[in-house]
Design an enzyme around this catalytic site. Structure first.
Site, PDB file in Angstrom:
ATOM      1  N   HIS A 135       0.832  -1.213   0.000  1.00 51.45           N
ATOM      2  CA  HIS A 135       0.000   0.000   0.000  1.00 51.45           C
ATOM      3  C   HIS A 135       0.864   1.259   0.000  1.00 51.45           C
ATOM      4  O   HIS A 135       0.556   2.222  -0.700  1.00 51.45           O
ATOM      5  CB  HIS A 135      -0.940  -0.001   1.206  1.00 51.45           C
ATOM      6  CG  HIS A 135      -1.995  -1.056   1.118  1.00 51.45           C
ATOM      7  ND1 HIS A 135      -2.935  -1.082   0.109  1.00 51.45           N
ATOM      8  CD2 HIS A 135      -2.259  -2.150   1.890  1.00 51.45           C
ATOM      9  CE1 HIS A 135      -3.734  -2.129   0.267  1.00 51.45           C
ATOM     10  NE2 HIS A 135      -3.342  -2.802   1.338  1.00 51.45           N
ATOM     11  N   GLN A 138       2.212   1.883  -3.444  1.00 50.72           N
ATOM     12  CA  GLN A 138       1.149   2.360  -4.333  1.00 50.72           C
ATOM     13  C   GLN A 138       0.782   3.819  -4.019  1.00 50.72           C
ATOM     14  O   GLN A 138       0.626   4.639  -4.915  1.00 50.72           O
ATOM     15  CB  GLN A 138      -0.087   1.470  -4.162  1.00 50.72           C
ATOM     16  CG  GLN A 138      -1.335   1.984  -4.827  1.00 50.72           C
ATOM     17  CD  GLN A 138      -1.390   1.624  -6.300  1.00 50.72           C
ATOM     18  OE1 GLN A 138      -0.465   1.017  -6.842  1.00 50.72           O
ATOM     19  NE2 GLN A 138      -2.469   2.005  -6.958  1.00 50.72           N
ATOM     20  N   GLU A 139       0.669   4.137  -2.731  1.00 49.19           N
ATOM     21  CA  GLU A 139       0.217   5.481  -2.339  1.00 49.19           C
ATOM     22  C   GLU A 139       1.263   6.546  -2.636  1.00 49.19           C
ATOM     23  O   GLU A 139       0.923   7.715  -2.811  1.00 49.19           O
ATOM     24  CB  GLU A 139      -0.126   5.512  -0.841  1.00 49.19           C
ATOM     25  CG  GLU A 139      -1.282   4.602  -0.424  1.00 49.19           C
ATOM     26  CD  GLU A 139      -2.649   5.148  -0.833  1.00 49.19           C
ATOM     27  OE1 GLU A 139      -2.795   6.375  -0.904  1.00 49.19           O
ATOM     28  OE2 GLU A 139      -3.555   4.336  -1.095  1.00 49.19           O
ATOM     29  N   THR A 140       2.535   6.181  -2.619  1.00 45.04           N
ATOM     30  CA  THR A 140       3.600   7.185  -2.748  1.00 45.04           C
ATOM     31  C   THR A 140       4.415   7.032  -4.024  1.00 45.04           C
ATOM     32  O   THR A 140       5.441   7.715  -4.167  1.00 45.04           O
ATOM     33  CB  THR A 140       4.591   7.071  -1.566  1.00 45.04           C
ATOM     34  OG1 THR A 140       5.178   5.760  -1.612  1.00 45.04           O
ATOM     35  CG2 THR A 140       3.929   7.284  -0.227  1.00 45.04           C
TER      36      THR A 140
END
Ligand SMILES: *[C@@H]1O[C@H](CO)[C@@H](O)[C@H](O)[C@H]1NC(C)=O
Ligand SMILES: *[C@@H]1O[C@H](CO)[C@@H](O)[C@H](O)[C@H]1NC(C)=O
Length: 277
Positions: A135, A138-140
């Site tokens: 996660h 994916q988020e950064t």
């Protein structure tokens, strides 16, 4: 933090007063009212879910962190330098993160969130860490971004959770803490002023990781994944608030699954079932 302490003292005083009425001890009363499915009762008979309540040497009942033996790998055994360099590989110069997110800072923050990856099973530990990094990557965009690209205000003001009109509550940090109400509650837990100083999360790398662990615990990713034994798909549902599930954004969902499987492969652990949502 301070407010919680004051409330807690009030709770003790009230419980003490009640206990003299009912002739039970104050300690029984406090732990008796504690929901032990989500909380820990400490040896000081305090109910709560912080590390202080739940760490093995302090906890007498409830969701105590398990007492593991010497065969259990530590977070730093699993998140090796080699692993770190694989998930945050080449950072182009336009990245926010030049020396911000580092393995050392990640490990320091994890040390203050003992619940993270606290299972005694190495496989469960590895899967939780693999999921966290899937996660975060994916988020950064592989630890490139600190601040969300879309810098809208992300304010949904209520009486309980107001906004400072001069501040913006867009995503910041490894799991992109977002929205005024999340900043306020996370700030109370982590000791910063989430309403007036949301930028703190983008300024202090250790705080940014702590905020990501706060999300992981508070939003129930940890407990759903490790205690209820749901698959990685459930973590996508929680982290994205369903925005990538049930066909809403299958490409993004598949990216998360791909990162998760890659991490599991690096940790040499089976990814388990129910990977999608
Ligand atoms: C250590 O703990 C693990 C996980 O709880 C368990 O499977 C294993 O048998 C234990 N080993 C020893 C030597 O007690
Ligand atoms: C930015 O986020 C806001 C709030 O979620 C949304 O309404 C807006 O459409 C987004 N803008 C872009 C360019 O994605």
């Amino acid at each position: 933090m301070y407010r919680f302490k004051v409330l807690f003292l009030q709770a003790i005083l009230i419980a003490g007063a009640l206990s003299s009425l009912f002739s039970g001890s104050a300690s029984e009363l406090i732990c008796g009212e504690c929901d032990l499915n989500i909380n820990c009762c400490s040896k000081w008979h305090q109910c709560g879910r912080s590390d202080e309540h739940c760490r093995e040497e302090n906890c007498i009942k409830g969701r105590c962190y398990p007492k593991c033996n010497s065969t259990t790998l530590s977070v730093s055994d699993i998140v090796t330098e080699k692993f770190w360099n694989k998930i945050a590989p080449y950072l182009p110069l336009q990245c926010d993160n030049i020396g911000f997110y580092t393995r050392d800072v990640f490990l320091a923050a994890a040390d203050s969130y003992l619940e993270f990856a606290s299972s005694c099973s190495n496989d469960v530990r590895k899967r939780e860490i693999a999921a966290y990094f899937a996660h975060a990557v994916q988020e950064t965009s592989s630890f490139c971004y600190i601040n969300q690209i879309n810098q809208s205000t992300f304010c949904e003001a209520s009486e309980e959770y107001p906004c400072n009109p001069n501040k913006k509550y867009f995503g910041r940090g490894p799991l992109q803490l977002r929205w005024n109400y999340n900043y306020i509650v996370a700030g109370e837990a982590l000791g910063f002023d989430g309403m007036n100083n949301p930028e703190a999360v983008a300024r202090d790398a250790e705080l940014s990781f702590k905020a990501s662990f706060w999300t992981w615990m508070y939003r129930g990713v940890h407990s759903t994944f490790t205690h209820a034994s749901k698959g990685f798909g459930e973590t996508i549902r929680i982290i994205t608030q369903g925005n990538e599930c049930d066909g809403s954004n299958t490409a993004k969902m598949n990216d998360r699954v791909k990162y998760y499987k890659k991490n599991c492969n690096l940790f040499r652990v089976d990814p388990g079932d129910d990977l999608t949502c």
